[in-house]
Design an enzyme around this catalytic site. Sequence first.
Site, PDB file in Angstrom:
ATOM      1  N   ASP A   1      -4.968   4.800  -3.328  1.00  0.00           N
ATOM      2  CA  ASP A   1      -4.523   5.375  -4.593  1.00  0.00           C
ATOM      3  C   ASP A   1      -4.301   6.874  -4.380  1.00  0.00           C
ATOM      4  O   ASP A   1      -3.259   7.275  -3.869  1.00  0.00           O
ATOM      5  CB  ASP A   1      -5.571   5.057  -5.668  1.00  0.00           C
TER       6      ASP A   1
ATOM      7  N   LYS B   1      -0.617   2.250  -3.978  1.00  0.00           N
ATOM      8  CA  LYS B   1      -0.122   2.554  -5.325  1.00  0.00           C
ATOM      9  C   LYS B   1       0.845   3.726  -5.255  1.00  0.00           C
ATOM     10  O   LYS B   1       0.543   4.745  -4.630  1.00  0.00           O
ATOM     11  CB  LYS B   1      -1.309   2.900  -6.230  1.00  0.00           C
TER      12      LYS B   1
ATOM     13  N   VAL C   1      -4.880  -2.524 -11.436  1.00  0.00           N
ATOM     14  CA  VAL C   1      -4.907  -3.938 -11.060  1.00  0.00           C
ATOM     15  C   VAL C   1      -6.314  -4.411 -10.716  1.00  0.00           C
ATOM     16  O   VAL C   1      -7.166  -3.617 -10.307  1.00  0.00           O
ATOM     17  CB  VAL C   1      -3.967  -4.214  -9.865  1.00  0.00           C
TER      18      VAL C   1
HETATM   19  P1  IMP Z   1      -8.476   6.670  -3.927  1.00  0.00           P
HETATM   20  O1  IMP Z   1      -9.722   7.326  -3.357  1.00  0.00           O
HETATM   21  O2  IMP Z   1      -7.949   7.387  -5.148  1.00  0.00           O
HETATM   22  O3  IMP Z   1      -7.393   6.412  -2.901  1.00  0.00           O
HETATM   23  O4  IMP Z   1      -8.918   5.314  -4.553  1.00  0.00           O
HETATM   24  C1  IMP Z   1      -9.301   4.280  -3.815  1.00  0.00           C
HETATM   25  C2  IMP Z   1     -10.339   3.472  -4.546  1.00  0.00           C
HETATM   26  O5  IMP Z   1     -10.208   3.520  -5.984  1.00  0.00           O
HETATM   27  C3  IMP Z   1     -10.138   2.040  -4.151  1.00  0.00           C
HETATM   28  O6  IMP Z   1     -10.942   1.719  -3.036  1.00  0.00           O
HETATM   29  C4  IMP Z   1     -10.524   1.305  -5.400  1.00  0.00           C
HETATM   30  O7  IMP Z   1     -11.900   1.009  -5.355  1.00  0.00           O
HETATM   31  C5  IMP Z   1     -10.280   2.234  -6.555  1.00  0.00           C
HETATM   32  N1  IMP Z   1      -8.988   1.941  -7.254  1.00  0.00           N
HETATM   33  C6  IMP Z   1      -7.878   2.688  -7.284  1.00  0.00           C
HETATM   34  N2  IMP Z   1      -6.906   2.100  -8.013  1.00  0.00           N
HETATM   35  C7  IMP Z   1      -7.428   0.941  -8.460  1.00  0.00           C
HETATM   36  C8  IMP Z   1      -6.907  -0.151  -9.275  1.00  0.00           C
HETATM   37  O8  IMP Z   1      -5.758  -0.178  -9.734  1.00  0.00           O
HETATM   38  N3  IMP Z   1      -7.766  -1.175  -9.499  1.00  0.00           N
HETATM   39  C9  IMP Z   1      -9.033  -1.214  -9.018  1.00  0.00           C
HETATM   40  N4  IMP Z   1      -9.551  -0.245  -8.256  1.00  0.00           N
HETATM   41  C10 IMP Z   1      -8.757   0.830  -7.982  1.00  0.00           C
END
Ligand code: IMP
Length: 190
Positions: free
Chosen positions: A115, A143, A165
Amino acid sequence: MEHHVGRVLISRDRINDRVAELGQKLSEDLAAALRAEGDDTLDHPDRVVMVPVLTGAIVFVADLVRHMPLKMSLRLVSVSSYPGQSKKSKGASLRGALPNDLEGRHVVVVDDILDSGQTLALVQEAIMEQNPASLRFCVLLDKQVEKTVDMKAEYTGFEIPDEFVVGYGLDYDGFYRNLPDIMVLAEDHR
Ligand code: IMP
Ligand code: MG
């Protein structure tokens, strides 16, 4: 019996097909890396380590490794997103011990979704300190949002729009990880 909590974004059949492709591609690339080191057996000594990021990656990694016919071991890492994390992680921190024997090994970090990129950036830093032979990232979903850090995964299952999601390991407040399809959660289930 099925849960009806939203609409299907990626069906279980599409997931199955794509996970098989990812496992095959990863195996080919890892085998090539091992061959380049002079090891042409699939039963090489402990050289390949899969590192799933808990908890979201558990379903994905369980399917993925069964498409990878090479000798490997698994080491788990646990990362928590900062509070208020349901929609978007505002930051991430490592929880518990990190595997500390990755030096000289081919490491594949597996996560459910990329994300903002903060989670994987954190794991990357901690692993690179150990001088692995190589480090790859494999995510089921990417994403399409602006990354707050410069993070890309070499292996991505699907690019998805900026929607929240659940399913196939992904949760909302700890629930819905068991759904077999990836679904966009309806507003009345949040
Ligand atoms: P990042 O650190 O922002 O890249 O987010 C990664 C983490 O956020 C993932 O390992 C997920 O646990 C959580 N996450 C981000 N987007 C979603 C989503 O749409 N659904 C569920 N979990 C999400
Ligand atoms: Mg996660």
